[in-house]
Design a protein around this motif. Structure first.
Motif, PDB file in Angstrom:
ATOM      1  N   ASP A  50       0.944  -1.099   0.023  1.00 33.60           N
ATOM      2  CA  ASP A  50      -0.108  -0.155   0.060  1.00 33.60           C
ATOM      3  C   ASP A  50       0.752   1.288  -0.003  1.00 33.60           C
ATOM      4  N   HIS A  51       2.316   1.080  -0.400  1.00 32.51           N
ATOM      5  CA  HIS A  51       3.017   2.103  -0.459  1.00 32.51           C
ATOM      6  C   HIS A  51       2.479   3.328  -1.519  1.00 32.51           C
ATOM      7  N   PRO A  52       2.288   4.681  -0.926  1.00 38.17           N
ATOM      8  CA  PRO A  52       1.917   5.599  -1.943  1.00 38.17           C
ATOM      9  C   PRO A  52       2.893   5.737  -3.216  1.00 38.17           C
ATOM     10  N   ASP A  83      -3.200 -16.257   3.714  1.00 43.18           N
ATOM     11  CA  ASP A  83      -4.417 -16.291   4.632  1.00 43.18           C
ATOM     12  C   ASP A  83      -4.027 -15.645   5.843  1.00 43.18           C
ATOM     13  N   PRO A  84      -3.772 -14.290   5.871  1.00 42.00           N
ATOM     14  CA  PRO A  84      -3.614 -13.673   7.097  1.00 42.00           C
ATOM     15  C   PRO A  84      -4.549 -14.050   8.420  1.00 42.00           C
ATOM     16  N   LEU A  85      -5.756 -13.796   7.863  1.00 43.75           N
ATOM     17  CA  LEU A  85      -6.754 -14.132   9.084  1.00 43.75           C
ATOM     18  C   LEU A  85      -6.670 -15.572   9.498  1.00 43.75           C
ATOM     19  N   GLY A  86      -6.512 -16.423   8.582  1.00 40.61           N
ATOM     20  CA  GLY A  86      -6.411 -17.847   9.110  1.00 40.61           C
ATOM     21  C   GLY A  86      -5.273 -18.118   9.850  1.00 40.61           C
ATOM     22  N   SER A  87      -4.043 -17.516   9.576  1.00 36.94           N
ATOM     23  CA  SER A  87      -2.888 -17.802  10.370  1.00 36.94           C
ATOM     24  C   SER A  87      -3.392 -16.921  11.766  1.00 36.94           C
ATOM     25  N   LEU A  88      -3.728 -15.839  11.904  1.00 34.34           N
ATOM     26  CA  LEU A  88      -4.203 -14.969  12.955  1.00 34.34           C
ATOM     27  C   LEU A  88      -5.233 -15.832  13.775  1.00 34.34           C
ATOM     28  N   ARG A  89      -6.141 -16.670  13.119  1.00 29.84           N
ATOM     29  CA  ARG A  89      -6.680 -17.555  14.057  1.00 29.84           C
ATOM     30  C   ARG A  89      -5.983 -18.654  14.507  1.00 29.84           C
ATOM     31  N   LYS A  90      -5.095 -19.163  13.692  1.00 33.36           N
ATOM     32  CA  LYS A  90      -4.218 -20.301  14.606  1.00 33.36           C
ATOM     33  C   LYS A  90      -3.306 -19.840  15.684  1.00 33.36           C
ATOM     34  N   VAL A  91      -2.891 -18.598  15.709  1.00 29.34           N
ATOM     35  CA  VAL A  91      -2.094 -18.160  16.767  1.00 29.34           C
ATOM     36  C   VAL A  91      -3.034 -17.684  17.932  1.00 29.34           C
ATOM     37  N   LEU A  92      -4.223 -17.267  17.806  1.00 27.14           N
ATOM     38  CA  LEU A  92      -5.226 -17.235  19.027  1.00 27.14           C
ATOM     39  C   LEU A  92      -5.450 -18.483  19.335  1.00 27.14           C
ATOM     40  N   SER A  93      -5.570 -19.554  18.569  1.00 28.06           N
ATOM     41  CA  SER A  93      -5.831 -20.804  19.163  1.00 28.06           C
ATOM     42  C   SER A  93      -4.906 -21.430  19.905  1.00 28.06           C
ATOM     43  N   ARG A  94      -3.419 -21.452  19.327  1.00 29.14           N
ATOM     44  CA  ARG A  94      -2.506 -21.806  20.321  1.00 29.14           C
ATOM     45  C   ARG A  94      -2.062 -21.014  21.422  1.00 29.14           C
ATOM     46  N   LEU A  95      -2.791 -19.752  21.503  1.00 24.06           N
ATOM     47  CA  LEU A  95      -2.600 -18.945  22.658  1.00 24.06           C
ATOM     48  C   LEU A  95      -3.716 -19.385  23.533  1.00 24.06           C
ATOM     49  N   GLY A  96      -4.707 -20.118  23.384  1.00 23.11           N
ATOM     50  CA  GLY A  96      -6.025 -20.484  23.989  1.00 23.11           C
ATOM     51  C   GLY A  96      -6.942 -19.377  24.164  1.00 23.11           C
ATOM     52  N   GLY A 114      -3.701  -4.404   7.215  1.00 18.82           N
ATOM     53  CA  GLY A 114      -3.394  -2.925   6.742  1.00 18.82           C
ATOM     54  C   GLY A 114      -2.384  -3.061   5.603  1.00 18.82           C
ATOM     55  N   VAL A 115      -1.611  -4.088   5.334  1.00 18.03           N
ATOM     56  CA  VAL A 115      -0.529  -4.240   4.006  1.00 18.03           C
ATOM     57  C   VAL A 115      -0.893  -5.467   3.356  1.00 18.03           C
TER      58      VAL A 115
END
Length: 117
Positions: free
Chosen positions: A13-15, A69-82, A94-95
């Motif tokens: 998203d660099h201008p 798949d940024p959202l899928g990766s975020l879900r995996k992190v959240l799951s791993r953290l319980g 944002g990027v």
């Protein structure tokens, strides 16, 4: 990384576009690529050594998986953290991935030249 070093946009998203009208030379690709590959391989090994010394099994997410798949990766992190995976709902990265066909070509050539799988 080499392309961003050559023309400065580090985010999709660099201008404004990368203003280079031609690609950096093969020599630039080869010398920067090899030096950076060696440096990052050493960093990676140092982290692996540290985790092993600490008795920690790191949770790893490959860049390719994160960018695909940024959202899928975020879900995996959240799951791993319980934590609840719903915490990822409504999150918009944002990027975006900056790489294109040129980057893919460079990566393939680099891997072939250096016998990297």
């Amino acid at each position: 990384m080499i392309r961003s070093s050559a023309c400065q946009p580090w985010r999709a998203d660099h201008p404004g576009p990368c203003r280079r009208t031609r690609r950096p030379s093969r020599h630039l690709h080869h010398s920067l690529g090899h030096d950076r590959y060696e440096r990052f391989a050493a960093y990676d090994q140092a982290w692996n050594d540290w985790f092993e010394m600490q008795g920690i099994e790191p949770f790893r997410i490959a860049y390719e998986a994160l960018s695909a798949d940024p959202l899928g990766s975020l879900r995996k992190v959240l799951s791993r953290l319980g934590l609840k995976c719903e915490g990822a709902s409504g999150i918009t990265p944002g990027v975006g991935k900056l790489a294109d066909a040129t980057n893919h070509e460079w990566a393939m050539r680099f891997r072939l030249e250096h016998n990297i799988a």
